[in-house]
Design a protein around this motif. Structure first.
Motif, short mmCIF file in Angstrom:
data_model
loop_
_atom_site.label_atom_id
_atom_site.label_comp_id
_atom_site.label_asym_id
_atom_site.label_seq_id
_atom_site.Cartn_x
_atom_site.Cartn_y
_atom_site.Cartn_z
N ASP A 249 0.81 -1.22 0.00
CA ASP A 249 0.00 0.00 0.00
C ASP A 249 0.84 1.27 0.00
OD1 ASP A 249 -2.33 -1.43 -0.08
OD2 ASP A 249 -2.81 -1.21 2.05
N LYS A 250 2.09 1.17 0.48
CA LYS A 250 2.97 2.35 0.51
C LYS A 250 3.31 2.84 -0.90
CE LYS A 250 5.34 0.65 4.71
NZ LYS A 250 5.03 1.69 5.70
N PHE A 251 3.13 1.98 -1.90
CA PHE A 251 3.57 2.31 -3.26
C PHE A 251 2.41 2.48 -4.25
CE2 PHE A 251 7.20 0.51 -1.14
CZ PHE A 251 8.23 1.34 -1.55
N LYS A 252 1.20 2.57 -3.74
CA LYS A 252 0.05 2.73 -4.63
C LYS A 252 0.20 3.96 -5.51
CE LYS A 252 -3.79 0.34 -2.36
NZ LYS A 252 -5.12 0.51 -1.71
N GLY A 253 0.05 3.74 -6.80
CA GLY A 253 0.07 4.84 -7.75
C GLY A 253 1.43 5.41 -8.08
N GLN A 254 2.50 4.90 -7.45
CA GLN A 254 3.81 5.51 -7.62
C GLN A 254 4.50 5.14 -8.92
OE1 GLN A 254 6.47 5.55 -4.29
NE2 GLN A 254 4.83 5.90 -2.80
N PHE A 255 3.94 4.18 -9.66
CA PHE A 255 4.58 3.77 -10.91
C PHE A 255 3.63 3.87 -12.10
CE2 PHE A 255 6.90 1.77 -7.46
CZ PHE A 255 8.20 2.18 -7.76
N ASP A 256 2.57 4.65 -11.93
CA ASP A 256 1.61 4.80 -13.02
C ASP A 256 2.22 5.50 -14.24
OD1 ASP A 256 -0.18 3.61 -11.34
OD2 ASP A 256 -1.37 5.40 -10.94
N HIS A 257 3.31 6.22 -14.05
CA HIS A 257 3.96 6.92 -15.16
C HIS A 257 4.68 5.97 -16.11
CE1 HIS A 257 6.66 6.92 -11.61
NE2 HIS A 257 7.56 6.53 -12.49
N GLY A 258 4.97 4.74 -15.67
CA GLY A 258 5.55 3.75 -16.58
C GLY A 258 7.06 3.68 -16.57
N TRP A 259 7.57 2.66 -17.26
CA TRP A 259 9.01 2.38 -17.19
C TRP A 259 9.86 3.37 -17.97
CZ3 TRP A 259 6.17 -2.40 -18.42
CH2 TRP A 259 5.87 -2.55 -19.78
N ASP A 260 9.35 3.93 -19.05
CA ASP A 260 10.15 4.89 -19.82
C ASP A 260 10.42 6.15 -19.00
OD1 ASP A 260 10.49 3.61 -22.51
OD2 ASP A 260 8.31 3.57 -22.40
N GLN A 261 9.37 6.71 -18.41
CA GLN A 261 9.56 7.89 -17.58
C GLN A 261 10.38 7.59 -16.34
OE1 GLN A 261 6.34 10.55 -16.63
NE2 GLN A 261 5.29 10.12 -18.57
N GLN A 262 10.21 6.38 -15.80
CA GLN A 262 10.98 6.04 -14.60
C GLN A 262 12.48 6.03 -14.90
OE1 GLN A 262 9.89 5.57 -11.27
NE2 GLN A 262 12.09 5.97 -11.19
N ARG A 263 12.85 5.53 -16.05
CA ARG A 263 14.27 5.56 -16.45
C ARG A 263 14.78 7.00 -16.45
NH1 ARG A 263 17.84 1.24 -18.10
NH2 ARG A 263 18.44 2.49 -19.90
N GLU A 264 13.98 7.90 -17.01
CA GLU A 264 14.40 9.30 -17.09
C GLU A 264 14.51 9.92 -15.70
OE1 GLU A 264 11.44 11.03 -19.59
OE2 GLU A 264 12.10 9.94 -21.40
#
Length: 753
Positions: A249-264
């Protein structure tokens, strides 16, 4: 000389012997003691963690305990592993290259060549034995994965279990992975049950941490001066990614931007922190990996949830390692503990496939269950009924700024892992970055130099191969010290590289999520060339511009490969899991077991499906009959079980989402002596389907069709007389292990000719 021999010879008697004790002088043979002031040694090894996952190295997952260790110690940003589990661990503990100690692949994939046996030679003793024979208490907790697969059973031999390789104590699991809620667990060499159930809050990482804290405290209680060596090898964050809802639950919604943006985002943070040099480029997404923006809404929902779970598992692992560190701080032991914390044994894993998976064992043996499989059980991700793994895109993102992932030894995405070193009493510098080029084989010589213990020349009468690593101690207090490791080869399943004096030449073949059928085109795979002295992330391929330099490095790879038993190259991956590759003589065609207490790892048990075979059980039923499991293999997600319920035989076969068959017998088992038989006849299909028939006292008692079968199921054992960990058939789940209430005289498994 005596200093080069282990164990050390018995001390000579230096007293005086008279006629009686009154005119004699004793000289009691005291135990071997470590050098005065020698530090405790704590080696921490995480699993499947990419360079860009943890906050300490610019990643998206908060790891406050690792942050604190880095703040008070040193961080290394050019430290390397082998790109796979068993090979890295063997190199980590021996100080030799992975092929040089027979670990060119994981133990389950060993073949009959010197670099690939899965058997660590007696001529390359582990640091655990060197420290133990020099006066240290030694123990390991967690994932081992360095015992030959055929030895993981009650018959041993146990000389290549942790307790046979210098560890006084072992608490953990012996294969590459285990369920975190229902682990296949050993104490020393004995299979044991976890102390609690998941509904009581059980998780293996917490359990191993409790054990490690208790062990260090008991060692110190027994001897206030004896240093200890603890190899703390967490299962996190190898699949199955399992962690409680509280952490997820601590990470809900924290990766909705996806892997491409996360790399950046990670790349920008790494530059800001100075973890990577100014000007380091973010390597582009390979064409094989889909863009996040191109994924449909349901896919993005599933993939984000899988990543939330993966991140939660990492954060939880950091908390548990932190709990161990805090216990040492409380007891006053942390200051003189040399802690070398390897943040991953390879890069983040792409073995979950392009869509991720709800059942990672299926993925490992080459079966992709597909997006729909996970979507329909999305709310179970991370729970005891799941065995999830993230999709390739997230694994790639967690390795930012580098190319590729675990298994890909040709590129830093597979081999560059963070290292944190913490030793307040031995290192003056605090919170500093070190950029010397080092490899996992350099850990052992570092430990020995820090402990002032010589490298042994002979162990148990066997002459030792020289340690191939170089000590990193020179860099502890000198950030600008010149690199002492100038050459290092890499190879994993034909993915190859050579580092030499700031340059890397490399070749990738196949894809890490392609676990079956990679083909034989590796010798024609192109080579790349990088000047990594200036190009930190391997972003600019210079092969076309500098062909002579490439040839020079290819020749260097050839020399190193010949030197360290890298040949023959072999592109096969899951195909090498076939136990026949590690069997001596003619393969077995029959197996007989007596009684009802048999429990063996599946590869040691009878090798039946998908081949035609019979299972024959000689039983004695008491008055009124008896129910229970006769024999079984596997777990709730994949396995088979032959049992009796309501007086009738039942055969259950389950294989992830693609096979779920229950064959209920038509005849009851009578009282007294009974012969129960199951007979499987393959239909010749590539899926391993066929017909399974039941017989009671040779009388036909039911049959059914299996559409799918496999030579491997899960990491739970083959058993006779019960189903001990998770039940293969939910029909008897409320009966616990469902032990057979009658007597099993004998069970025979025979392959059909």
């Amino acid at each position: 000389p005596a200093s080069g021999q282990l164990p050390k010879p018995d001390p000579a008697f230096t007293g005086k012997i008279g006629e009686t004790y009154k005119d004699s002088t004793p000289s009691y043979p005291l135990p071997v003691t470590a050098p005065k002031g020698a530090p405790n040694v704590l080696l921490v090894m995480l699993d499947d963690v990419g360079f860009g996952m943890c906050s300490t190295f610019g990643g998206p997952v908060p790891t406050p305990h690792l942050d604190q260790l880095a703040k008070n110690g040193l961080t290394y940003n050019r430290f390397h592993t082998t790109a796979l589990c068993s090979p890295t661990r063997a190199a980590f503990l021996t100080g030799r290259n992975h092929h040089a100690v027979g670990m060119g692949v994981i133990i389950e994939m060993g073949t009959g060549y010197p670099g690939y046996t899965g058997i660590i030679p007696k001529s390359t003793a582990l640091v655990s034995q060197t420290l133990r024979d020099n006066g240290y208490a030694t123990a390991m907790f967690g994932k081992w994965h360095n015992t030959p697969e055929g030895d993981i059973g009650p018959a041993g031999p146990f000389d290549r279990w942790p307790t046979g390789l210098g560890f006084d104590y072992f608490y953990g699991f012996n294969q590459g992975e285990t369920d975190q809620y229902y682990p296949t667990l050993y104490r020393n060499t004995t299979w044991v049950k976890p102390p609690k159930r998941p509904d009581q809050g059980y998780h293996f990482t917490a359990d191993m941490t409790d054990e490690a804290i208790a062990w260090t405290r008991n060692v110190r209680a027994a001897n206030p001066d004896k240093p200890w060596f603890n190899y703390f090898s967490t299962p996190g964050v190898h699949a199955p990614h399992q962690v409680s809802k509280e952490w997820r639950d601590k990470f809900k919604g924290q990766f909705d931007h996806g892997w491409d943006q996360q790399r950046e985002k990670t790349h920008a943070r790494q530059l800001e922190m100075g973890i990577i040099p100014k000007g380091t480029k973010l390597t582009p997404r390979p064409q094989d990996i889909p863009a996040w923006a191109d994924q449909p809404a349901d896919a993005r929902k599933v993939y984000a949830r899988l990543m939330e779970n993966y991140a939660a598992y990492m954060a939880y692992t950091d908390a548990e390692v932190g709990r161990l560190i805090e216990s040492l701080k409380q007891s006053g032991e942390l200051d003189n503990t040399l802690l070398m914390y390897c943040v991953g044994d390879n890069g983040a894993s792409a073995e979950g496939g392009l869509e991720g998976t709800f059942s990672e064992i299926a993925s490992l043996i080459g079966i992709q269950l597909g997006l729909e499989s996970t979507l329909k059980r999305i709310d179970q991700i991370g729970e005891p009924a799941s065995e999830p793994h993230v999709p390739v895109g997230w694994a790639w993102a967690m390795n930012a700024p580098f190319q590729w992932t675990k298994q890909v030894a040709s590129h830093f995405g597979g081999t560059r892992n963070p290292l944190v070193v913490h030793w307040p009493k031995g290192i003056r510098a605090k919170g500093e970055l070190r950029s010397q080029f080092h490899h996992v084989i350099d850990v052992v010589p570092t430990v020995l130099e820090a402990c002032k213990i010589p490298e042994p020349k002979s162990v148990n009468g066997i002459r030792q191969k020289p340690i191939e690593g170089v000590s990193m101690l020179y860099s502890f207090d000198d950030a600008k010290a010149k690199d002492r490791r100038t050459t290092q080869y890499f190879e994993m399943a034909t993915n190859r590289a050579i580092y030499h004096d700031g340059w890397v030449a490399c070749s990738i073949y196949g894809r890490p999520w392609q676990t079956l059928g990679r083909g034989e085109g590796f010798l024609k795979a192109p080579w790349e060339l990088y000047n990594v002295a200036d190009d930190f992330s391997q972003a600019d391929n210079l092969a076309a511009k500098m062909p002579e330099k490439l040839k020079e490095l290819q020749a260097k790879f050839e020399a190193e490969a010949r030197k360290y038993d890298v040949y023959p190259l072999d592109p096969r991956f899951s195909e090498r899991m076939d136990p026949k590759l590690r069997a001596a003589g003619e393969p077995k065609t029959s197996w007989t077991y007596y009684g009802s207490g048999v429990a063996l790892p599946e590869p040691i048990g009878p090798q039946t499906f998908p081949r035609g075979h019979t299972i024959t059980a000689s039983l004695t039923l008491p008055k009124g009959g008896a129910d229970g499991v006769i024999t079984c293999t596997g777990s709730f997600s994949a396995g088979w079980s032959l049992y009796v319920k309501g007086g009738k035989p039942v055969f259950r076969y389950t294989f992830f989402d693609i096979a779920d068959v229950t064959i209920t017998g038509t005849e009851s088992l009578p009282e007294g002596k009974v012969t129960l038989k199951a007979e499987f006849t393959p239909d010749g299909s590539k899926e391993g389907g066929g017909t399974l028939k039941l017989f009671v006292n040779d009388k036909a008692a039911g049959e059914g069709k299996l559409t799918r079968s496999s030579f491997r199921h899960s990491l739970e054992p083959f058993e006779v007389g019960r189903d001990s960990i998770t039940t293969v058939d939910p029909a008897y789940r409320d009966r616990g292990e469902f032990p057979f209430a009658g007597t099993i005289e004998k069970g025979t498994f025979e392959l059909k000719k």
